[in-house]
Each structure stands twice: as structure tokens, then as C-alpha cells.
Design a protein around this motif. Structure first.
Motif, PDB file in Angstrom:
ATOM      1  N   LYS B 221       0.836  -1.206   0.000  1.00  0.00           N
ATOM      2  CA  LYS B 221       0.000   0.000   0.000  1.00  0.00           C
ATOM      3  C   LYS B 221       0.870   1.255   0.000  1.00  0.00           C
ATOM      4  O   LYS B 221       0.547   2.248  -0.634  1.00  0.00           O
ATOM      5  N   ASN B 224       2.484   2.262  -3.367  1.00  0.00           N
ATOM      6  CA  ASN B 224       1.503   2.704  -4.364  1.00  0.00           C
ATOM      7  C   ASN B 224       1.397   4.215  -4.479  1.00  0.00           C
ATOM      8  O   ASN B 224       0.922   4.736  -5.473  1.00  0.00           O
ATOM      9  N   THR B 242      -3.578   2.793 -16.401  1.00  0.00           N
ATOM     10  CA  THR B 242      -4.522   1.701 -16.669  1.00  0.00           C
ATOM     11  C   THR B 242      -3.908   0.374 -16.216  1.00  0.00           C
ATOM     12  O   THR B 242      -4.558  -0.433 -15.531  1.00  0.00           O
ATOM     13  N   LYS B 244      -1.525  -0.083 -14.023  1.00  0.00           N
ATOM     14  CA  LYS B 244      -1.416  -0.091 -12.554  1.00  0.00           C
ATOM     15  C   LYS B 244      -2.759  -0.481 -11.929  1.00  0.00           C
ATOM     16  O   LYS B 244      -2.823  -1.333 -11.041  1.00  0.00           O
ATOM     17  N   SER B 245      -3.795   0.144 -12.385  1.00  0.00           N
ATOM     18  CA  SER B 245      -5.128  -0.130 -11.846  1.00  0.00           C
ATOM     19  C   SER B 245      -5.519  -1.595 -12.075  1.00  0.00           C
ATOM     20  O   SER B 245      -6.048  -2.265 -11.185  1.00  0.00           O
ATOM     21  N   ASP B 246      -5.225  -2.111 -13.275  1.00  0.00           N
ATOM     22  CA  ASP B 246      -5.538  -3.517 -13.572  1.00  0.00           C
ATOM     23  C   ASP B 246      -4.738  -4.469 -12.674  1.00  0.00           C
ATOM     24  O   ASP B 246      -5.267  -5.471 -12.194  1.00  0.00           O
ATOM     25  N   LEU B 248      -3.543  -3.878  -9.705  1.00  0.00           N
ATOM     26  CA  LEU B 248      -4.033  -3.827  -8.324  1.00  0.00           C
ATOM     27  C   LEU B 248      -5.345  -4.603  -8.190  1.00  0.00           C
ATOM     28  O   LEU B 248      -5.565  -5.286  -7.187  1.00  0.00           O
ATOM     29  N   LYS B 249      -6.170  -4.528  -9.227  1.00  0.00           N
ATOM     30  CA  LYS B 249      -7.415  -5.321  -9.216  1.00  0.00           C
ATOM     31  C   LYS B 249      -7.091  -6.822  -9.227  1.00  0.00           C
ATOM     32  O   LYS B 249      -7.841  -7.623  -8.667  1.00  0.00           O
ATOM     33  N   ALA B 250      -5.972  -7.177  -9.864  1.00  0.00           N
ATOM     34  CA  ALA B 250      -5.559  -8.584  -9.916  1.00  0.00           C
ATOM     35  C   ALA B 250      -4.706  -8.953  -8.709  1.00  0.00           C
ATOM     36  O   ALA B 250      -3.880  -9.871  -8.773  1.00  0.00           O
ATOM     37  N   ASN B 251      -4.875  -8.219  -7.618  1.00  0.00           N
ATOM     38  CA  ASN B 251      -4.223  -8.528  -6.339  1.00  0.00           C
ATOM     39  C   ASN B 251      -2.734  -8.232  -6.249  1.00  0.00           C
ATOM     40  O   ASN B 251      -2.062  -8.765  -5.367  1.00  0.00           O
ATOM     41  N   CYS B 268       3.938  -8.318  -4.996  1.00  0.00           N
ATOM     42  CA  CYS B 268       2.763  -9.194  -4.972  1.00  0.00           C
ATOM     43  C   CYS B 268       3.005 -10.373  -4.037  1.00  0.00           C
ATOM     44  O   CYS B 268       4.105 -10.552  -3.525  1.00  0.00           O
ATOM     45  N   ASN B 272       0.504 -14.911  -6.821  1.00  0.00           N
ATOM     46  CA  ASN B 272      -0.042 -14.065  -7.882  1.00  0.00           C
ATOM     47  C   ASN B 272       1.010 -13.630  -8.902  1.00  0.00           C
ATOM     48  O   ASN B 272       0.699 -12.924  -9.856  1.00  0.00           O
TER      49      ASN B 272
END
Lengths: 289, 289
Positions: B221, B224, B242, B244-246, B248-251, B268, B272
Motif C-alpha cells: 500500500k 503505491n 490503466t 497499474k489499476s488492472d 491492483l485489481k488482480a491482487n 505481490c 499471484n
């Protein structure tokens, strides 16, 4: 009737570079709060204090303990009456977290009195809301410090998120100075230069490392630096920067202003504590405080 | 003739919120440097690398290893000749500290070769001076990270002062992306808003606590967040936010840009790692990198 007196510690927020983010609790300075159920409806509030410097509003809506108590009772839909007795030792308006101590003390005590299932986070949140009356916004640093003890980093306000660290034994000299009724928050700059920001990040990181490692000198150097609160709050303390410079020359490890001001907190080695107390007294007798 | 090959690790500087202040060394990415005494006067420099992406100047005055070696030899008034062989694996111009690795590698190796009594601080200082040619100013973050390993906080540049921390085992995905020859330092803002500064201090403090406590999620965190380097360096990475956001959504736990860019480093959990590598590859094949 159950009645236990609760001691709630003073706190110093900012702790140098951590404006609105860091707070530590102080060991030998605290208010006492006692809360009892009452047959009479509503909340009645009594405050006692050592001298005239301590005038504090006793109207429920103007006192952080009163506000926090009322909000909490409403939240759990408790209709009973309450008597709140507060014995102040922390000088109000001096930046040592007394309003936060009252708020969190009330919440903690009522939770116990009614066996309410409240997490530490929820208690801090409720008490922070009561702080709006003193700071203009719900700040959690002092209340979290009072409740949890040690060092607290407020990571986020909404939702509340924090980290607590143990604090090594640090000799501190706190000079309780009441600021004028003027709030100093508007004096705080809104914009900062990159170079200063880098120093602030460095100092904050250093402070955290110093605390975790128990390194007194690292802590001292770190709390010396602040570009946010200190320049604004220093304007209300006569000769502040001269005093700070003199104290550091006399082997104080770190000097800064506590919370919203105007108390000064100084970190030192045990063997230097007496000379530092003497120097501070002499400074303020000269400038007439 | 004594000749030992030295492995010098890549580093990622800034580590999110610690612009010019924080660096960590990477475990499985390094250059090799070999330095031998030579009968021939002067320094000769040879660089080998895996492919055409790696063109590096071999003139002594333009290569950080060459500059550092020359300065060090001058400092100790050593007239002998030197042969420096560098085998690059760290992609130059990608923000992974390869120029710092070369500089500190050379200093470390020559110190050994001539049994020079140099402290870590002094070695870092000499290597930092060589970094002027790449960064425009003597920055110590990468060289200190390469020399000391783990996490480094540069407290002060002149005189050099730093803190080193051990780093817990953190699974990292590094995407080596070479930036254009354009330096991105001028794109970095000179002024910052108070609210952003507070978040940066919070993130930096969190990172340090996460590292000391070995808390992977806290570290993630913290890295980031950055208001200094990331916004400037992101301009050179197609679709960075985009991606980065993807991720983070993928853990992914944390994503940011390494040093001066344009490499991306992602923290990660081990389980993952493969999916994250796949996503990054897919993103860059779409945008044509």
C-alpha cells in the motif's frame, strides 16, 4: 453505583514532522474522568481544575466529553441519565490533547458502563467527531494517542485506519503554554517546495525508525524538523527559535511545538533534564510568560 | 594476477513515496564487474551486454565506473594502470540503478585491490560523484542500495548520512523498460499541496514500518503512493495508470515506477506472480513495447 475514576493521558500531536498524522501519549500528565449513571434524565457535566487558567465550557454541546457522550448515547439509543465529572490537569488550549482526552475518556467509560461492543477504531471515530468543536475538523491523532498509548500514525481518517507502535522510554520536558484564543490553523501554508517536502519525508521516516529501534538521538533529530506546523505556531511563542537553538546547544536532542501549540516539547537525555528545565523557565521569565 | 568477478545488484530508488531518499536492492538482477591491475598506464574499460539495447559509453569520462575509478585512483595518488571489465545485465536507462552499480562496484573493487581504508560512507560518496553524469547531481540512493543491500534511507547528502534496514523477502516483478533519452527530472513539480504532502509522509512512514515489521501488505500500500516522481515518469509509459489499476485489481499489492523510470516494479504475493507477469506482457504487447 459503579464509579471508577479513569486517567486519560495527555498527548502531543505532530511530533515534529507528522502534521495531523503522528501523536504520542505522555506518561505523567493526565486528566481524570468519572462517569456515573444518573436517575435524572440527560447528561450533567462538572469540571474541576487547579487554577483560573483552566476555564472550560460545561455546556454539553461545547465540551468534547459532553458531545462524545451524547453522540454515543444516541447511537445506542440509551435514554438513561449520566453524570460526568472531569478533573483537569492538562492545560487547555496548550496543544497537549486535553479535549481529545476528555472525548475518548467519556467514550471509553460509557462503553464500559453499558458493556457496549465498540472496537478501538469505532471509539476513536466517535471521539474524533467531538473534536470538530476544537479543531474545526474530526482529527483522530490526539484521541487515538490517548486511547492506545505509545506512538500512533493516522493512516486515514475516513474510514479510520491507523498503526500503533510502542515507544521507548524517552525523557521529555513539556512546557505548558496556553495559546491565545486565536487558532493557528489558518496560518499553516497550503503549498510546499519540493526540497522541504523531501526533508519532511526524511524526518518522518527517521522518527519511525528511531521509535522502533529505540534510538533516542535519531528520534530527537527527527522531531526537530517541521515545515508545516512549527513555522505557523512559533509566531505565538515569544523568542521560540532562540530558545530552541539555545536548548539544542545545551544538548537537548530535539525541540518542537506540541500539536496546535503553544506548548513546547523537548526530548533530552536524563542527565540533561534539569538544566533544560532551568533554561526554559529562565527564557519565559525574561519574556514575561 | 588477482581477479575476482564482483556481482553488483540492481536497485530501485524512490520505492514509491521516497523520492531521492529511499532505495532497495534487488536480489536476482545484477551486473558483473572485474577489475585488474595493468602494466599499461591509465584505465581501460570494456563493457559487454546481452543485446543492442545496452549501448553504453566506454570512454572513461562518460562511464560511471570509469569516473569513479579515476577519481579514486587520483584521491590515493595511485599511478598504476587498471583494466575494468563490466558485464551488464541491468538494462541501462531503465531506472534500475545500473550506472550506480557500476560506480560503486568499481570503488569497492579498487578498494580491495589496493587495500584502501575506505568507509562505506566514503565509498558511497565517491560513487555518488560519478552519478552526476547520469542524474545531473550526486545522488546516493542507488549506489548506497547497491553497496549495502536491503533498504536505504539517505538522510543527508553533504555530509553523507544514511540509515540501512534489512528487507523481508518480498516477491517483486520488475518490468525493464528503457526510457527515451529524454530525462524526466525537469517534469517533476517544484511545489506541492499540503494535503498531498500529508499523504506522502503517511506513505513513507508506512513503508518504513512495513519493512521493519515484515508486513507485505503495508509495504504494498505504501509504495503505491507518490506525488513527486510517478506523475512525471508515468508520462513516458504508455497506458501506465490503466496497467497499474488492472494489476491492483488482480491482487498486486503495490505498483510504482522504479527510480528515474521507466521500469515498473510490482510487489505481490508469490501465488499471484505468474498472472501479474502475464498481464504486464499482454499490456505492453498491445501498446507495442
Amino acid at each position: 453505583m459503579e464509579s471508577i475514576k479513569l486517567r486519560v493521558p495527555a498527548t502531543t500531536a505532530n511530533v515534529g514532522p507528522g502534521f495531523d498524522i503522528f501523536a504520542v501519549s505522555l506518561k505523567n500528565l493526565f486528566d481524570e474522568i468519572e462517569i456515573k449513571k444518573s436517575q435524572k434524565e440527560g447528561i450533567s457535566l462538572h469540571v474541576s481544575y487547579p487554577d483560573d487558567n483552566y476555564a472550560i465550557p460545561v455546556e454539553i454541546e461545547k465540551n468534547t466529553a459532553g458531545i462524545a457522550a451524547k453522540n454515543l448515547m444516541n447511537l445506542f439509543d440509551i435514554k438513561n441519565g449520566l453524570i460526568i465529572n472531569i478533573k483537569k490537569d492538562i492545560l487547555p488550549g496548550s496543544g497537549l490533547g486535553t479535549s481529545g482526552a476528555s472525548a475518548i475518556g467519556a467514550v471509553y467509560r460509557i462503553r464500559k458502563l453499558y458493556s457496549l461492543g465498540l472496537s478501538a477504531s469505532k471509539m476513536i471515530e466517535i471521539a474524533s467527531q467531538a473534536e470538530v468543536i476544537t479543531g474545526g475538523s474530526p482529527h483522530a491523532d490526539n484521541v487515538a494517542g490517548s486511547l492506545l498509548g505509545g506512538f500512533v500514525l493516522i493512516k486515514n481518517h475516513n474510514p479510520l485506519d491507523f498503526i500503533r507502535l510502542d515507544v521507548p522510554s524517552v525523557p521529555v520536558v513539556i512546557t505548558g503554554i496556553k495559546k491565545s484564543t486565536q487558532t493557528t490553523r489558518p496560518l499553516i501554508a497550503k503549498n510546499y517546495r519540493l526540497e522541504d517536502l523531501k526533508k519532511q519525508i526524511t524526518a518522518a521516516s527517521q522518527l519511525v525508525i528511531g521509535i522502533i529501534k529505540g534510538d533516542l538521538e535519531l528520534i530527537g533529530k527527527a522531531i526537530n524538523w517541521d515545515i508545516i506546523s512549527e513555522p505557523a505556531r512559533a509566531t505565538l511563542i515569544p523568542g521560540y527559535y532562540t530558545l530552541k537553538s539555545d536548548l539544542l546547544k545545551a544538548n537537548a536532542l530535539g525541540v518542537n511545538i506540541s500539536g496546535g501549540g503553544s506548548s513546547i516539547f523537548t526530548i533530552c537525555k536524563e542527565e540533561n533534564r534539569q538544566i533544560i528545565i532551568k533554561m526554559i523557565k529562565s527564557h519565559f521569565s525574561k519574556v514575561g510568560i
